[in-house]
Design a protein around this motif. Structure first.
Motif, PDB file in Angstrom:
ATOM      1  N   PRO A  62       0.822  -1.038  -0.033  1.00  0.00           N
ATOM      2  CA  PRO A  62      -0.040   0.083   0.064  1.00  0.00           C
ATOM      3  C   PRO A  62       0.715   1.155   0.124  1.00  0.00           C
ATOM      4  CG  PRO A  62       0.008  -1.107   2.119  1.00  0.00           C
ATOM      5  CD  PRO A  62       0.720  -1.971   1.402  1.00  0.00           C
ATOM      6  N   SER A  63       0.596   2.258  -0.795  1.00  0.00           N
ATOM      7  CA  SER A  63       1.379   3.401  -1.032  1.00  0.00           C
ATOM      8  C   SER A  63       0.495   4.330  -1.717  1.00  0.00           C
ATOM      9  CB  SER A  63       2.747   3.149  -1.738  1.00  0.00           C
ATOM     10  OG  SER A  63       2.371   2.912  -2.949  1.00  0.00           O
ATOM     11  N   VAL A  64       0.839   5.512  -1.844  1.00  0.00           N
ATOM     12  CA  VAL A  64       0.136   6.674  -2.631  1.00  0.00           C
ATOM     13  C   VAL A  64       0.283   6.527  -3.773  1.00  0.00           C
ATOM     14  CG1 VAL A  64      -0.060   9.097  -3.063  1.00  0.00           C
ATOM     15  CG2 VAL A  64       0.237   8.456  -0.845  1.00  0.00           C
ATOM     16  N   ALA A  65       1.686   6.047  -4.402  1.00  0.00           N
ATOM     17  CA  ALA A  65       1.851   5.855  -5.848  1.00  0.00           C
ATOM     18  C   ALA A  65       1.175   4.414  -6.446  1.00  0.00           C
ATOM     19  CB  ALA A  65       3.439   5.566  -5.975  1.00  0.00           C
ATOM     20  N   ALA A  66       0.967   3.726  -5.396  1.00  0.00           N
ATOM     21  CA  ALA A  66       0.384   2.407  -5.904  1.00  0.00           C
ATOM     22  C   ALA A  66      -1.288   2.500  -5.985  1.00  0.00           C
ATOM     23  CB  ALA A  66       0.550   1.040  -4.955  1.00  0.00           C
ATOM     24  N   VAL A  67      -1.742   3.296  -5.208  1.00  0.00           N
ATOM     25  CA  VAL A  67      -3.424   3.559  -5.246  1.00  0.00           C
ATOM     26  C   VAL A  67      -3.726   4.670  -6.711  1.00  0.00           C
ATOM     27  CG1 VAL A  67      -5.284   4.897  -4.300  1.00  0.00           C
ATOM     28  CG2 VAL A  67      -3.665   3.530  -2.800  1.00  0.00           C
ATOM     29  N   GLN A  68      -2.735   5.595  -6.746  1.00  0.00           N
ATOM     30  CA  GLN A  68      -2.719   6.248  -8.102  1.00  0.00           C
ATOM     31  C   GLN A  68      -2.505   5.518  -9.340  1.00  0.00           C
ATOM     32  OE1 GLN A  68       0.429   9.287  -7.165  1.00  0.00           O
ATOM     33  NE2 GLN A  68      -1.090  10.716  -6.679  1.00  0.00           N
ATOM     34  N   ALA A  69      -1.592   4.568  -9.310  1.00  0.00           N
ATOM     35  CA  ALA A  69      -1.596   3.700 -10.253  1.00  0.00           C
ATOM     36  C   ALA A  69      -2.527   2.467 -10.679  1.00  0.00           C
ATOM     37  CB  ALA A  69      -0.082   2.916 -10.229  1.00  0.00           C
ATOM     38  N   GLY A  70      -3.357   2.311  -9.539  1.00  0.00           N
ATOM     39  CA  GLY A  70      -4.517   1.270  -9.653  1.00  0.00           C
ATOM     40  C   GLY A  70      -3.979  -0.152  -9.218  1.00  0.00           C
ATOM     41  N   THR A  71      -2.554  -0.246  -8.898  1.00  0.00           N
ATOM     42  CA  THR A  71      -2.023  -1.718  -8.699  1.00  0.00           C
ATOM     43  C   THR A  71      -2.521  -1.998  -7.295  1.00  0.00           C
ATOM     44  OG1 THR A  71       0.081  -0.557  -7.948  1.00  0.00           O
ATOM     45  CG2 THR A  71       0.098  -1.337 -10.185  1.00  0.00           C
ATOM     46  N   TYR A  72      -2.732  -1.095  -6.324  1.00  0.00           N
ATOM     47  CA  TYR A  72      -3.240  -1.362  -4.926  1.00  0.00           C
ATOM     48  C   TYR A  72      -4.421  -0.994  -4.990  1.00  0.00           C
ATOM     49  CZ  TYR A  72      -3.504  -2.038   0.227  1.00  0.00           C
ATOM     50  OH  TYR A  72      -3.897  -2.194   1.430  1.00  0.00           O
ATOM     51  N   ASN A  73      -5.369  -1.863  -5.298  1.00  0.00           N
ATOM     52  CA  ASN A  73      -6.962  -1.254  -5.402  1.00  0.00           C
ATOM     53  C   ASN A  73      -7.708  -1.423  -4.032  1.00  0.00           C
ATOM     54  OD1 ASN A  73      -7.108  -3.976  -5.300  1.00  0.00           O
ATOM     55  ND2 ASN A  73      -7.564  -4.523  -7.644  1.00  0.00           N
ATOM     56  N   VAL A  74      -7.210  -1.687  -2.732  1.00  0.00           N
ATOM     57  CA  VAL A  74      -7.854  -1.340  -1.690  1.00  0.00           C
ATOM     58  C   VAL A  74      -8.106  -0.034  -1.479  1.00  0.00           C
ATOM     59  CG1 VAL A  74      -8.202  -2.210   0.755  1.00  0.00           C
ATOM     60  CG2 VAL A  74      -6.990  -3.848  -1.096  1.00  0.00           C
ATOM     61  N   ALA A  75      -8.828   0.940  -1.992  1.00  0.00           N
ATOM     62  CA  ALA A  75      -8.956   2.268  -1.794  1.00  0.00           C
ATOM     63  C   ALA A  75     -10.356   2.478  -1.865  1.00  0.00           C
ATOM     64  CB  ALA A  75      -8.198   2.722  -2.879  1.00  0.00           C
ATOM     65  N   ARG A  76     -10.499   3.896  -1.313  1.00  0.00           N
ATOM     66  CA  ARG A  76     -11.895   4.677  -1.353  1.00  0.00           C
ATOM     67  C   ARG A  76     -11.890   6.143  -1.459  1.00  0.00           C
ATOM     68  NH1 ARG A  76     -12.192   4.984   4.550  1.00  0.00           N
ATOM     69  NH2 ARG A  76     -10.313   5.065   5.310  1.00  0.00           N
ATOM     70  N   PRO A  77     -12.917   6.844  -1.778  1.00  0.00           N
ATOM     71  CA  PRO A  77     -12.763   8.349  -1.780  1.00  0.00           C
ATOM     72  C   PRO A  77     -13.337   8.857  -0.552  1.00  0.00           C
ATOM     73  CG  PRO A  77     -14.900   7.509  -2.419  1.00  0.00           C
ATOM     74  CD  PRO A  77     -14.221   6.306  -2.117  1.00  0.00           C
ATOM     75  N   PHE A  78     -12.736  10.139  -0.339  1.00  0.00           N
ATOM     76  CA  PHE A  78     -12.966  10.918   1.027  1.00  0.00           C
ATOM     77  C   PHE A  78     -14.170  11.794   0.365  1.00  0.00           C
ATOM     78  CE2 PHE A  78      -9.158  10.617   4.089  1.00  0.00           C
ATOM     79  CZ  PHE A  78      -9.373   9.176   4.340  1.00  0.00           C
ATOM     80  N   LEU A  79     -15.211  11.966   0.957  1.00  0.00           N
ATOM     81  CA  LEU A  79     -16.203  12.761   0.475  1.00  0.00           C
ATOM     82  C   LEU A  79     -16.812  13.940   1.403  1.00  0.00           C
ATOM     83  CD1 LEU A  79     -18.698  10.061  -1.184  1.00  0.00           C
ATOM     84  CD2 LEU A  79     -17.065  11.473  -2.120  1.00  0.00           C
ATOM     85  N   ILE A  80     -16.917  15.062   0.989  1.00  0.00           N
ATOM     86  CA  ILE A  80     -17.613  16.086   1.604  1.00  0.00           C
ATOM     87  C   ILE A  80     -18.939  16.368   1.189  1.00  0.00           C
ATOM     88  CG2 ILE A  80     -17.623  18.500   2.338  1.00  0.00           C
ATOM     89  CD1 ILE A  80     -15.434  16.980   3.549  1.00  0.00           C
TER      90      ILE A  80
END
Length: 273
Positions: free
Chosen positions: A219-237
């Motif tokens: 897990p890393s910022v770069a991996a989330v951005q690249a889509g390789t680490y896909n355990v991710a979600r949005p922060f919504l307001i």
């Protein structure tokens, strides 16, 4: 002289009223995960706009969504996608960041990599011993978040930890799992129990515990951005236009601007631009 004194008093009263009216408090409540970055955004914005005060409360995503709907807060925070039943035409969604969900174990655990299938099986209670996933022969202590948590909701969706009971979607997470209220509590439990596993916001990971790879991807910022680490979600307001003030709109615009997004990145989250 008397007339002059009355005039001065009237002027002072007008100035005081103007000073009071120039101050405005923006209320923000909801996801404890979003709260961590929102507090920094709020403090920074107040340092730039001294007459704007921003109160941030971590009450959970579900509570934040309700607060935005009923107007008890100007802004609600959610760390997951909204359910169809929660959406309203008048309820506006703004993504202020994206965040990975890190699967964390105690620093002394020898496990470094798990598959999504293994993680889901652990949380369902189908796998109960670390030896079954290549670790020490010790019982797994499963730590989850409360049902109002946006992090838990996103985790369940990503890991397919939902099942239908009488046509109603319910959680598949084992009832034996320890329930923690907030990222900080999960971190404390996992950091102090050599056999525990939990999930927290990527931006909350520190040296007190270990984030494992998922399907071979760390897990890393770069991996989330690249889509390789896909355990991710949005922060919504979330907000309603009829509850929004000009001051509130200015703060939201700033949070999504280059300046605000720089702070998002500095806090370990993924900027939207």
């Amino acid at each position: 002289m008397k007339g002059k004194l009355i005039g001065l008093l009237a002027l002072a009263g007008t100035m005081a009223a103007t000073s009071v009216s120039a101050n405005e408090t923006i209320s923000v409540s909801g996801s404890t995960s979003v709260t961590e970055v929102m507090e920094v955004l709020a403090e920074t914005y107040h340092s730039l706009h001294k007459n704007t005060f921003i109160e941030v409360q971590g009450t959970g995503s579900s509570a934040g969504i309700k607060a935005a709907k009923n107007g008890t807060s100007m802004f609600g925070m959610a760390s997951r996608e909204l359910k169809t039943s929660e959406k309203e035409d008048a309820l506006k969604e703004t993504v202020i960041a994206r965040d990975g969900i890190a699967i964390v174990v105690n620093s002394g655990n020898t496990i470094n990599d798990l598959t999504k299938e293994e993680i889901a099986a652990i949380y369902r209670g189908d796998i109960t011993n670390w030896a079954d996933v290549g670790g020490e022969s010790k019982p797994i202590v499963v730590v989850t978040r409360d049902t109002a948590s946006g992090t838990r909701g996103a985790f369940e969706d990503i890991m397919n930890l939902k099942r239908k009971v009488n046509g109603i979607s319910v959680s598949s997470i084992s009832q034996r799992a320890q329930v923690a209220n907030g990222n900080g509590v999960v971190k404390t439990i996992v950091a102090n129990n050599p056999f525990a596993i939990g999930f927290i916001s990527l931006g909350s990971v520190d040296k007190s515990l270990k984030a494992v790879k998922v399907d071979g991807h760390a897990p890393s910022v770069a991996a989330v951005q690249a889509g390789t680490y896909n355990v991710a979600r949005p922060f919504l307001i979330l907000h309603k236009d009829n509850k929004m003030t000009d001051t509130g709109r200015a703060f939201l615009n700033w949070a999504t601007s280059e300046e605000g997004q720089k702070i998002v990145s500095q806090q370990g989250y993924i900027a939207i631009n």
